[in-house]
Design an enzyme around this catalytic site. Structure first.
Site, PDB file in Angstrom:
ATOM      1  N   ARG A  14      11.855   6.992  -8.840  1.00 59.48           N
ATOM      2  CA  ARG A  14      10.413   6.774  -8.854  1.00 59.48           C
ATOM      3  C   ARG A  14       9.868   6.982 -10.279  1.00 59.48           C
ATOM      4  O   ARG A  14      10.365   7.832 -11.016  1.00 59.48           O
ATOM      5  CB  ARG A  14       9.804   7.820  -7.912  1.00 59.48           C
ATOM      6  N   THR A  66       6.049  -4.569  -3.790  1.00 60.78           N
ATOM      7  CA  THR A  66       7.280  -3.842  -3.545  1.00 60.78           C
ATOM      8  C   THR A  66       8.275  -4.789  -2.892  1.00 60.78           C
ATOM      9  O   THR A  66       7.885  -5.813  -2.352  1.00 60.78           O
ATOM     10  CB  THR A  66       6.960  -2.668  -2.591  1.00 60.78           C
ATOM     11  N   THR A  78       9.765  -1.051  -6.446  1.00 62.86           N
ATOM     12  CA  THR A  78       8.381  -1.513  -6.576  1.00 62.86           C
ATOM     13  C   THR A  78       7.853  -1.449  -7.995  1.00 62.86           C
ATOM     14  O   THR A  78       8.334  -0.660  -8.812  1.00 62.86           O
ATOM     15  CB  THR A  78       7.453  -0.671  -5.664  1.00 62.86           C
ATOM     16  N   ASN A  86       4.461  -1.548  -7.658  1.00 59.28           N
ATOM     17  CA  ASN A  86       3.221  -1.251  -6.927  1.00 59.28           C
ATOM     18  C   ASN A  86       2.457  -2.516  -6.584  1.00 59.28           C
ATOM     19  O   ASN A  86       2.768  -3.169  -5.605  1.00 59.28           O
ATOM     20  CB  ASN A  86       2.357  -0.239  -7.662  1.00 59.28           C
ATOM     21  N   ASP A 126      -0.819   5.329  -7.337  1.00 59.61           N
ATOM     22  CA  ASP A 126      -0.326   6.043  -6.147  1.00 59.61           C
ATOM     23  C   ASP A 126      -0.623   7.541  -6.213  1.00 59.61           C
ATOM     24  O   ASP A 126      -0.455   8.256  -5.223  1.00 59.61           O
ATOM     25  CB  ASP A 126       1.178   5.816  -5.957  1.00 59.61           C
ATOM     26  N   GLY A 175       4.738  -3.081   1.296  1.00 65.36           N
ATOM     27  CA  GLY A 175       3.477  -3.084   2.043  1.00 65.36           C
ATOM     28  C   GLY A 175       2.626  -1.845   1.856  1.00 65.36           C
ATOM     29  O   GLY A 175       1.754  -1.562   2.686  1.00 65.36           O
ATOM     30  N   GLY A 176       2.885  -1.083   0.776  1.00 65.57           N
ATOM     31  CA  GLY A 176       2.053   0.097   0.516  1.00 65.57           C
ATOM     32  C   GLY A 176       2.051   1.030   1.700  1.00 65.57           C
ATOM     33  O   GLY A 176       3.110   1.330   2.281  1.00 65.57           O
TER      34      GLY A 176
HETATM   35  O1  DON Z   1       5.274   3.524  -3.452  1.00 66.37           O
HETATM   36  C1  DON Z   1       4.400   3.050  -2.742  1.00 66.37           C
HETATM   37  O2  DON Z   1       4.109   3.497  -1.652  1.00 66.37           O
HETATM   38  C2  DON Z   1       3.656   1.830  -3.224  1.00 66.37           C
HETATM   39  N1  DON Z   1       3.647   1.790  -4.645  1.00 66.37           N
HETATM   40  C3  DON Z   1       4.289   0.620  -2.640  1.00 66.37           C
HETATM   41  C4  DON Z   1       3.583  -0.636  -3.035  1.00 66.37           C
HETATM   42  C5  DON Z   1       3.852  -1.779  -2.161  1.00 66.37           C
HETATM   43  O3  DON Z   1       4.561  -1.695  -1.199  1.00 66.37           O
HETATM   44  C6  DON Z   1       3.164  -3.035  -2.505  1.00 66.37           C
HETATM   45  N2  DON Z   1       3.580  -4.073  -1.646  1.00 66.37           N
HETATM   46  N3  DON Z   1       2.965  -4.680  -0.881  1.00 66.37           N
END
Ligand code: DON
Length: 567
Positions: A104, A377, A395, A397, A419, A469-470
């Site tokens: 990360r 991501t 990702t 982000n 984040d 998908g955040g």
């Molecule tokens: O680490 C995370 O939770 C986010 N940065 C993920 C971002 C993400 O999945 C964007 N995609 N749709």
């Protein structure tokens, strides 16, 4: 249906579901994904999946393939694939050994808690999402080299070469890529103060060559990990970011180190689930949701029915409230992991759940635990011919990350700083709110929702899955686990099913447009808020299911250009 087959199962009698008296239709249409005998990669682009498979055909293992596929995605899928971001890998080896690595991004040394606030203490729009200030110190290359050092069986040069070749040869633009590229073009110039390679009206069918990225990957091939963190690429990155007013320094890059971590493990309905630990919230949240619903024997409710949605929503509401309060980088905050996923704690959290009325998120806060203080991501699932499994979510982000693109080096940088919780109670781009545990501190990793996951049954590998998908990643993974374990869906059927999501705040259930609206009146009557406007898709799940005969079934999410390949 191109490469998916439709299997028609004709049954003369009603088919009895596992432990209940629900009946299925006489004729069941099962959508079956790509089937392989022994090895498979499912990823966001066909080119990347095929590159991973080719590595395994040459005798490489799932770890080798995961490195080659990740690097190929950095070329073929600039929307999310990356070397300028970070990720997590969860693995299960053929001898049952499990583990995970965290690569990360981290907050730069010069980061401060209030760096995204103005003098009045208000969040400055876009500062944590667009442009150089949004960038966290990338971890991807450190992670891939560490994976290689521990588990790689082929030389690194061999794993990176296909990505170099692909960048030189070029990648054909898909319809979906044309669409997103056009959508984000106006932001490229805004973030970079100049035009970049992708800032053109690229059309489906065009081939984009990436010579600058090919040169960067070649330098990494020739000089190794240090090229990115100490070499020419590091200098290019720091210069570019600082010229745009960013704060990443040479020292930030020199100090970056990926970390091996113990995954979160728990049992659900006789299955062992292995998922990512903090700084991802994925493993803990998914454990909380699944263990909260476990006593209810969910398979008695029809899939995607009012009761099914209600139960999952209420468990999710409580889990996301805990996420917001307790979770952050374990190197900086103490997290009561075992207590958070303990069945008795979760049973207590569900005590005020009422079938007759929606709980209000405003009435829910984090659980009471005492413990000692001290848009983009992408996911890839791999099983190799030796039985090793790798689940990676990576990702930058947002879509194309911060949109900052080091033209000379040919890659986008993340906007992962968003984040973090910029201000307590203030939502980030995924509407997630955070607290002190996820406040910005130099060198700290921002909390993630990425949930690379592996499922084991009776000591055997059963499923490998994950999603972008955040905040909806956790839900997407959880719903797919239920689809397969509780509703006997094929992997492809499972990933294709419409999804819904609740994350405590905002207090509404998001539904994909394809979701059957028949359940809405009953949910509204119970007091649930419905949001079908704001989420064109919820997650893009790429998964592999190990079939009873030992073959592999791929689930490649039709929401993207995702593809399974194998042999
Ligand atoms: O680490 C995370 O939770 C986010 N940065 C993920 C971002 C993400 O999945 C964007 N995609 N749709």
């Amino acid at each position: 249906m191109k490469k998916t087959a439709i299997l028609l199962i004709l049954s003369l009698a009603f088919i009895q579901c596992k432990n209940n008296n629900l009946t299925k239709e006489l004729i069941v249409h099962k959508e079956v994904g790509f089937i392989a005998d022994s090895a498979m990669v499912v990823s966001a682009r066909e080119e990347a999946s095929k590159i991973g498979v080719e590595i395994m055909k040459q005798g490489g293992n799932a770890f080798d393939a995961s490195i080659a596929t990740s690097l190929a995605l950095a070329v073929a899928y600039p929307y999310a694939g990356n070397i300028g971001g970070g990720g997590f890998m969860v693995y299960r080896k053929n001898d049952g050994a499990i583990g995970s690595i965290d690569y990360r991004e981290k907050a730069p040394l010069a980061a401060t808690k209030d760096m995204y606030l103005d003098k009045e203490g208000n969040v400055i729009p876009d500062k944590s999402t667009l442009g150089a200030m949004a960038v966290g110190v990338p971890g991807a290359i450190s992670g891939l080299f560490d994976i290689h050092e521990k588990f790689g069986s082929l030389p690194f040069e061999k794993l990176i070469q296909p990505a170099i070749d692909l960048a030189n040869k070029g990648v054909v633009v898909t319809q979906k890529q044309e669409k997103v590229n056009n959508k984000y073009r106006p932001l490229f110039e805004k973030a970079n103060g100049r035009t970049i390679l992708l800032d053109k009206a690229w059309k489906a069918g065009d081939t984009i060559k990436y010579p600058a990225l090919a040169a960067t990957l070649t330098r990494i091939r020739d000089h190794g990990r240090d090229e990115f963190y100490k070499g020419k690429t590091a200098a290019m990155l720091v210069d570019y970011v600082q010229n745009l007013g960013g704060i990443i320094t040479k020292e930030d890059l020199e100090k970056y180190q990926a970390k091996w971590r113990k995954p979160i493990t728990f049992t659900y309905d006789g299955n062992k689930i292995i998922s990512m630990s903090p700084p991802s919230s994925g493993g803990i949240c998914i454990a909380q949701i699944l263990k909260s619903i476990e006593p209810f024997n969910i398979e008695q409710y029809q899939h995607n029915s009012t009761k099914y949605i209600q139960l999952i929503t209420e468990a999710s509401r409580r889990a996301y409230a805990d996420r917001s309060h307790f979770l952050g980088d374990p190197d900086f905050v103490n997290i009561p992991v075992d207590s958070l996923i303990a069945s008795d704690y979760l049973a207590k959290r569900m005590l005020d759940f009422n079938w007759n009325k929606a709980t209000l998120s405003s009435d829910i806060t984090h659980g009471n635990l005492t413990f000692s203080e001290s848009d983009e991501t992408t996911h890839l699932s791999i099983v190799d011919q030796f039985g090793n499994a790798v689940s990676i979510t990576t990702t930058i982000n947002g879509a194309y990350g911060s949109k900052v693109y080091i033209e000379e080096a040919g890659f986008f940088l993340n906007n992962e700083m968003d984040d973090f919780s910029s201000k307590p109670g203030e939502p980030n781009m995924f509407g997630l709110i955070g607290a002190e545990a996820n406040a910005i501190v130099p060198q700290k990793r921002m909390l993630s929702s990425m949930t690379p996951t592996i499922v084991e049954k009776n000591g055997k590998l059963k499923m490998v899955l994950g999603s972008p998908g955040g905040s909806t990643i956790i839900t997407s993974v959880m719903l797919n686990i239920l689809n397969v374990l509780e509703y006997d869906m094929t992997m492809q059927e499972s990933v294709s099913k419409p999804r819904f999501h609740h994350q405590w705040m905002p207090d509404n259930i998001k539904f994909e447009p394809a979701f059957d609206t028949l359940v809405f009146p009953s949910l509204k009557k119970l007091g649930y808020q419905i949001d079908q406007s704001n989420s064109p898709v919820i997650g893009k799940v790429d998964a592999i299911l190990i079939l009873p005969n030992g073959k592999l079934e791929g689930g490649a999410d039709p929401r993207g250009d995702d593809k399974a390949a194998g042999f």
